[in-house]
Write an enzyme that holds these catalytic residues in place. Structure first.
Site, mmCIF file in Angstrom:
data_model
loop_
_atom_site.group_PDB
_atom_site.id
_atom_site.type_symbol
_atom_site.label_atom_id
_atom_site.label_comp_id
_atom_site.label_asym_id
_atom_site.label_seq_id
_atom_site.Cartn_x
_atom_site.Cartn_y
_atom_site.Cartn_z
ATOM 1 N N TYR A 61 0.192 -3.784 2.129
ATOM 2 C CA TYR A 61 1.600 -4.022 1.860
ATOM 3 C C TYR A 61 2.211 -2.787 1.202
ATOM 4 O O TYR A 61 1.815 -2.381 0.110
ATOM 5 C CB TYR A 61 1.802 -5.236 0.962
ATOM 6 N N SER A 62 3.187 -2.226 1.889
ATOM 7 C CA SER A 62 3.904 -1.031 1.390
ATOM 8 C C SER A 62 2.924 0.059 0.973
ATOM 9 O O SER A 62 3.091 0.715 -0.051
ATOM 10 C CB SER A 62 4.835 -1.401 0.236
#
Length: 326
Positions: A61-62
């Site tokens: 995530y990110s």
């Protein structure tokens, strides 16, 4: 807030899990709609104040910044011993060989990177982010077992796959005396109920807790059909999950919500919480009312007639959500 045992374990988790894909640097990874640290921290604090003790993120995530933001906020706002912190492994973190997957090398490498970013000595729930067809299941399950025995991981979980694949992983672990999965994080909501055919009965039989991702169908169950948001406009993965024919289900949610005088999100989540196998839907929150609605849904009891109205329009869907990482 209510709490429940996760599957057949003794672990207490809140009935709502805060999904932390929303939190991360927008210029890192593939999610341009994420919230940076300054915008994320008040929402994480609000979740804690609402009694949520369960937080789910992933290494991809990110590009790892979700783990960094969430880990720092939880260190600042909460007692680590009271928090159930979950993350995932499998997605590609760097180019080249061994930069993704569920090999022993990848798992051992990525847990250390995740622990460093999260700023903790252990993860409560370490989940495989989909099935890895390129690695022997024995290699994956033994590596995960070794993480548990090393104290870096308390429990292990899996995510969207076919029921036969999940059975194969569980059987392999049982055969060798290794740690088995205690949870299944799968695609399940009013618009997508294919998991009811095989995966949910398997989880019920085996005492595995279910943690549905996208419980609000990427927001389609919370707003007028066809409404475009910043996230939906850039959500290539989510755009492939649902059909135009699902509109009738969203309209049923609207009718029930209007009759009850509550937001649509509460109705959609209350339906999920009514399912026996569901431990905690994973709810993303980009605004304060998202957390308020999720917490309120725990207390909302739907009647048999309302449940029938919500379920009746459903039609079979092609399998979706198993490939790639959400």
């Amino acid at each position: 807030m209510q709490y429940v045992k996760l599957g057949s374990t003794g672990l207490d988790v809140s009935r709502i899990c805060l999904g932390c894909m929303t939190y991360g640097l927008p210029d890192r990874g593939v999610h341009e709609w994420t919230l940076d640290e300054e915008a994320s921290r008040p929402l994480i604090q609000q979740a804690l104040d609402a009694g949520i003790n369960f937080f789910d993120t992933a290494n991809i995530y990110s590009d790892g910044t979700s783990e960094e933001i969430v880990g720092k906020a939880l260190r600042d706002f909460a007692d680590r011993d009271e928090i159930v912190l979950a993350t995932k492994v499998n997605g590609r973190m760097r180019p080249g060989p061994n930069g993704a997957g569920l090999s022993r090398k990848a798992i051992m490498t990525e847990i250390d990177h995740s622990l460093r970013r999260l700023g903790t000595d252990y993860v409560d729930l370490y989940q495989i982010h989909r099935y890895d067809h390129s690695t022997p299941v024995e290699e994956t399950m033994e590596a995960l077992h070794d993480l548990v025995k090393a104290g870096k991981v308390r429990y292990i979980g899996a995510s969207s796959m076919y029921a036969w694949e999940f059975s194969k992983l569980q059987y392999t672990a049982e055969r060798h005396g290794w740690t088995k999965f205690v949870s299944m994080q799968n695609h399940y909501n009013l618009l997508y109920r294919e998991e009811e055919r095989e995966m949910l009965p398997l989880c019920a039989d085996q005492g595995v807790g279910v943690l549905p991702w996208s419980p609000l169908a990427r927001g389609r169950l919370t707003r007028d059909w066809g409404t475009v948001t910043e996230r939906s406009a850039n959500d290539n993965f989510g755009s492939r999950l649902y059909l135009e024919s699902d509109r009738s289900i969203a309209e049923a949610v609207t009718r029930v919500a209007n009759d009850r005088g509550v937001p649509r999100a509460q109705v959609a989540l209350a339906w999920l919480l009514h399912q026996d196998t569901v431990a905690a839907p994973i709810v993303g929150a980009a605004k304060q009312h998202h957390i308020e609605d999720a917490a309120a849904a725990v207390e909302l009891e739907l009647s048999d007639q309302e449940i029938e109205e919500l379920e009746q329009p459903y039609t079979p869907h092609a399998i979706s959500g198993h490939g790639g990482a959400r």
